[in-house]
Design an enzyme around this catalytic site. Structure first.
Site, mmCIF file in Angstrom:
data_model
loop_
_atom_site.group_PDB
_atom_site.id
_atom_site.type_symbol
_atom_site.label_atom_id
_atom_site.label_comp_id
_atom_site.label_asym_id
_atom_site.label_seq_id
_atom_site.Cartn_x
_atom_site.Cartn_y
_atom_site.Cartn_z
ATOM 1 N N ASP A 13 -12.603 -19.707 11.283
ATOM 2 C CA ASP A 13 -11.198 -19.779 10.858
ATOM 3 C C ASP A 13 -10.758 -21.243 10.740
ATOM 4 O O ASP A 13 -10.173 -21.657 9.729
ATOM 5 C CB ASP A 13 -10.319 -19.038 11.883
ATOM 6 C CG ASP A 13 -8.838 -19.276 11.650
ATOM 7 O OD1 ASP A 13 -8.287 -18.667 10.719
ATOM 8 O OD2 ASP A 13 -8.229 -20.074 12.394
ATOM 9 N N GLU A 33 1.547 -23.841 2.153
ATOM 10 C CA GLU A 33 1.859 -24.442 3.454
ATOM 11 C C GLU A 33 1.425 -23.544 4.610
ATOM 12 O O GLU A 33 0.944 -24.015 5.638
ATOM 13 C CB GLU A 33 3.360 -24.733 3.543
ATOM 14 C CG GLU A 33 3.786 -25.476 4.786
ATOM 15 C CD GLU A 33 3.144 -26.853 4.864
ATOM 16 O OE1 GLU A 33 2.138 -26.967 5.597
ATOM 17 O OE2 GLU A 33 3.636 -27.798 4.219
ATOM 18 N N GLY A 45 1.946 -16.494 13.920
ATOM 19 C CA GLY A 45 3.146 -15.743 14.260
ATOM 20 C C GLY A 45 3.970 -15.498 13.016
ATOM 21 O O GLY A 45 4.025 -16.337 12.114
ATOM 22 N N GLY A 77 -0.203 -22.714 10.368
ATOM 23 C CA GLY A 77 1.023 -21.910 10.449
ATOM 24 C C GLY A 77 2.262 -22.629 9.990
ATOM 25 O O GLY A 77 2.357 -23.063 8.838
ATOM 26 N N GLU A 86 -9.022 -10.868 17.570
ATOM 27 C CA GLU A 86 -9.407 -9.614 16.918
ATOM 28 C C GLU A 86 -10.426 -8.864 17.782
ATOM 29 O O GLU A 86 -11.052 -9.449 18.671
ATOM 30 C CB GLU A 86 -10.062 -9.921 15.562
ATOM 31 C CG GLU A 86 -9.265 -10.813 14.655
ATOM 32 C CD GLU A 86 -8.116 -10.076 13.973
ATOM 33 O OE1 GLU A 86 -8.214 -8.845 13.812
ATOM 34 O OE2 GLU A 86 -7.118 -10.734 13.623
ATOM 35 N N LYS A 97 -9.575 -23.710 7.291
ATOM 36 C CA LYS A 97 -8.395 -24.582 7.202
ATOM 37 C C LYS A 97 -8.811 -26.038 6.983
ATOM 38 O O LYS A 97 -8.202 -26.766 6.195
ATOM 39 C CB LYS A 97 -7.564 -24.437 8.478
ATOM 40 C CG LYS A 97 -7.002 -23.024 8.648
ATOM 41 C CD LYS A 97 -6.488 -22.791 10.064
ATOM 42 C CE LYS A 97 -5.979 -21.364 10.242
ATOM 43 N NZ LYS A 97 -5.749 -21.036 11.678
ATOM 44 N N LYS A 137 -5.667 -18.663 3.501
ATOM 45 C CA LYS A 137 -6.612 -19.776 3.674
ATOM 46 C C LYS A 137 -7.971 -19.476 3.059
ATOM 47 O O LYS A 137 -8.628 -20.357 2.526
ATOM 48 C CB LYS A 137 -6.768 -20.134 5.141
ATOM 49 C CG LYS A 137 -7.244 -18.994 6.009
ATOM 50 C CD LYS A 137 -7.287 -19.366 7.483
ATOM 51 C CE LYS A 137 -7.659 -18.133 8.300
ATOM 52 N NZ LYS A 137 -6.533 -17.203 8.477
ATOM 53 N N ARG A 188 0.816 -1.214 0.000
ATOM 54 C CA ARG A 188 0.000 0.000 0.000
ATOM 55 C C ARG A 188 0.850 1.265 0.000
ATOM 56 O O ARG A 188 0.603 2.183 -0.757
ATOM 57 C CB ARG A 188 -0.887 0.017 1.245
ATOM 58 C CG ARG A 188 -2.186 -0.699 0.970
ATOM 59 C CD ARG A 188 -3.253 -0.280 1.945
ATOM 60 N NE ARG A 188 -4.181 -1.401 2.069
ATOM 61 C CZ ARG A 188 -4.685 -1.852 3.191
ATOM 62 N NH1 ARG A 188 -4.372 -1.247 4.330
ATOM 63 N NH2 ARG A 188 -5.499 -2.859 3.204
ATOM 64 N N VAL A 207 -2.495 -23.265 6.415
ATOM 65 C CA VAL A 207 -3.096 -24.192 7.378
ATOM 66 C C VAL A 207 -2.104 -24.494 8.494
ATOM 67 O O VAL A 207 -0.996 -24.951 8.233
ATOM 68 C CB VAL A 207 -3.514 -25.517 6.698
ATOM 69 C CG1 VAL A 207 -4.075 -26.487 7.716
ATOM 70 C CG2 VAL A 207 -4.523 -25.253 5.593
#
Lengths: 434, 434
Positions: free
Chosen positions: A203, A131, A304, A136, A192, A207, A107, A46, A134
């Protein structure tokens, strides 16, 4: 040494910037391992002026990811913007149409458009790697697509949402209620401001939709997943689980049944002494039962920046190496239509917690409604009347032997109509891990 | 579709025959996933006439694996004979010299000759795949070589020997002593008639030697591994571990230290609430701590025909797909010499169990010897005199804070000389999993 691999990265948030930094910082290590230099040659984000911790000299800048995907001189397109629609979707399609492999952590894009994109990739002689989408950093996709390539999967299940697992772990370890734990999770950045996507199970469902396709060679069917979140789980349930030798986790499960593939996300009781039950906090886990390999379990960080970057880089290294299996495990033309097993046909044990008015006939009502629906009980515990369950009521906890979802729902509905219960019955499914 | 992949299989025991059967039975599935037909075109075994459950029509027979490796019309050589020397070693070298990739389940071959073979492979433009050599069906090698390709590993550790884990699990769950458990393991086929290779820790050491090389990019050094088996573990230790919040497992550990790479195999106490502690029976587990990914854990069947065949087939599929990373993760010329960290420099907590004569000065001796060697104690428990520890003695259990192996050995030696102990002190290392 082979020619260098030129990457275009669209999206330079935490993960995007981290991936570019790592490609700069670890360039010797990566080149040594894959026999090829990896270089970022095009970027899009952005804000062009922001400092991002890597040297952008020699990288072409694009204001628009779609233009990058269409025009940049790149050998692979790394999509780290997120979201399933609009320009992201268009940019990924544009890269595939050029025959350029796509690496993504997205995802939602895969869950909504995975089959369409796999077809487009195959038609243009390339593939999508995902990879990081799903669980992490856990190599769930690689394991499924490559390590299990000679196996037929019977069930795939796991703990796929770190927010829910963090909340459930804290509720159990500290005896703090759901609302307080959610607030802490929000303060720590694990949840969130609007937590519905995580705690509602959506979520995890995204996955699971991807894992299901890889596991069973079927088309992705996000909308067929039965989804129940964790907001109704109370400390009373967690304590009861512990006494019964279980722990409560938000599980995502897909399994092959006689009537089709069952896909579900819901809180589940699992044996306290299992390895899966020890997966605490924001850690994720994926377990796979298959014909040759039996049961394997993979556990690790589910989110993370560094862990996600590790997964993205693993995909980039696979692209650099030159071989990538079909996006969804088999060529998209070979994917079977998804045949849904109805949730009402689900078979398993159930935990039921009732607040029962302390009066004549209440216990008979429970016993009769269970018997009428062919449900046999493994255990039944009535505790002394407790203020927490409401005036004049006592908690009753039932654990059933294997029965069906349809039978349980019918029994609980009839029980509610009998008028001996205060509030709605609580019901938690028990997952058999053997 | 690409041309078919022609395999030569040397060794048709349980795994070899199973692999050939599965290639026949699952030919459509495998071809669909890799875009190529896989066919066994040459075989070699001891007895030509034995029935093996697959159709040998169209397969060339070789009495000698070396001739097969040298002459058969094959694209990959699958070595499932076992053993590190003689014809097996020669046959693998012969295949590599022809530039033919080798798939093997042979941990001894890799542990003893891995670097030499990796160099030979690289010089001939091919590689060796050996997923089945470490931790059976668990995709430990693929994860290490591919999923972690952007990571630097700090520590790799795990439960790599199913026989030991079976014995320790039964000792704990049923309170049966080591000797009786070993006999049961032998009766069930989990342990050999001469069990030394398993219970002495040598099997785990072979697997660790391979993992260490992949983890740290160093040459393989089997002979540098500190090895201690499980035969000295008693029910008293298992009970004490449980009271202290630990479980005892035979761990194989390799970690980077300031003075080099520490490699060790020994019984270790690990937190009872960890996922690793729940890995029971013949199941194996591999955990990897790395810079980006943090900690991941892989668990699954460590042995067994089907699981091993699954790993062999995964390697064969990778060969069919056309990309294989360098045998030991980096080109062999880039492997660093192995620099050994001495076991005496090992740092960690220790559990110590003593049988102390019940007399004046005994406790002072313990306290002084620990203090002299700079060892601070986390806990010390003396139980009432117990016949089991011998006449007139009482069991004393110490848990130390972090100290060094050298300090512990010096303290225990001095303590023994003081003459207050009956028998040798028992010492078990505590592994910190965080």
């Amino acid at each position: 040494m082979k020619s260098e691999l030129r990457l275009g990265i669209a999206g330079l948030g935490t993960v995007g910037a981290n991936v570019a930094q790592l490609i700069e910082r670890k360039s010797d290590l990566l080149a040594e391992r894959v026999g090829r230099t990896i270089r970022v040659t095009a970027i899009s984000a952005r804000d062009r002026d922001r400092r991002r911790g890597f040297d952008t000299d020699g990288m072409a800048w694009f204001d628009d990811p779609l233009t990058l995907a269409r025009e940049a001189a790149i050998d692979a397109f790394v999509e780290l913007i997120g979201g399933s629609e609009g320009v992201v979707h268009e940019a990924v399609k544009a890269a595939l149409e050029r025959g350029i492999p796509v690496v993504t952590a997205n995802k939602a894009l895969l869950a909504h458009h995975g089959v369409e994109l796999a077809k487009l990739a195959a038609a243009n002689g390339t593939e999508i790697l995902f990879e990081a989408a799903v669980a992490g950093g856990i190599p769930a996709i690689k394991t499924m697509r490559e390590a299990l390539s000679a196996n037929e999967v019977n069930r795939v299940y796991g703990i796929l949402n770190g927010t829910c697992n963090y909340i459930l772990t804290r509720m159990e370890k500290e005896g703090i209620g759901f609302d307080a734990c959610l607030k802490d999770a929000q303060a720590l950045g694990y949840a969130e401001a609007d937590p519905t996507f995580d705690i509602g199970g959506y979520d995890a469902a995204h996955k699971l939709a991807i894992l299901t396709s890889l596991a069973f060679g079927t088309e992705i069917s996000l909308e067929s997943i039965f989804v129940e979140g964790i907001s109704r789980i109370t400390i009373a349930d967690i304590l009861a689980a512990s006494e019964l030798g279980y722990r409560i986790k938000l599980l995502a499960v897909a399994l092959r049944t006689d009537s089709g593939i069952e896909q579900r996300v819901h809180p589940a009781m699992i044996p306290a002494r299992s390895a899966l039950a020890q997966i605490d906090g924001v850690t994720n886990a994926v377990a796979i039962d298959s014909d040759l390999l039996g049961s394997i379990l993979l556990a690790g960080p589910g989110a993370g920046g560094a862990a996600t970057s590790s997964a993205v880089l693993s995909d980039i290294m696979d692209v650099a190496g030159g071989f990538v299996p079909p996006t969804l495990g088999v060529p998209p033309a070979r994917l079977q239509p998804y045949q849904r097993a109805r949730m009402r046909a689900h078979e398993g044990g159930y935990y039921i917690r009732l607040a029962v008015y302390d009066r004549v006939g209440a216990f008979a009502s429970i016993a009769n409604r269970m018997a009428e629906n062919g449900i046999s009980l493994e255990s039944i515990v009535q505790r002394k009347a407790d203020l927490k369950t409401g005036e004049g009521t006592a908690p009753v906890i039932l654990v059933t032997h294997e029965t069906t979802e349809a039978a349980i729902r019918a029994a609980l509905e009839a029980l509610s109509k009998d008028g001996h219960l205060s509030g709605e019955p609580q019901m938690i499914r028990i997952e058999d891990l053997d």
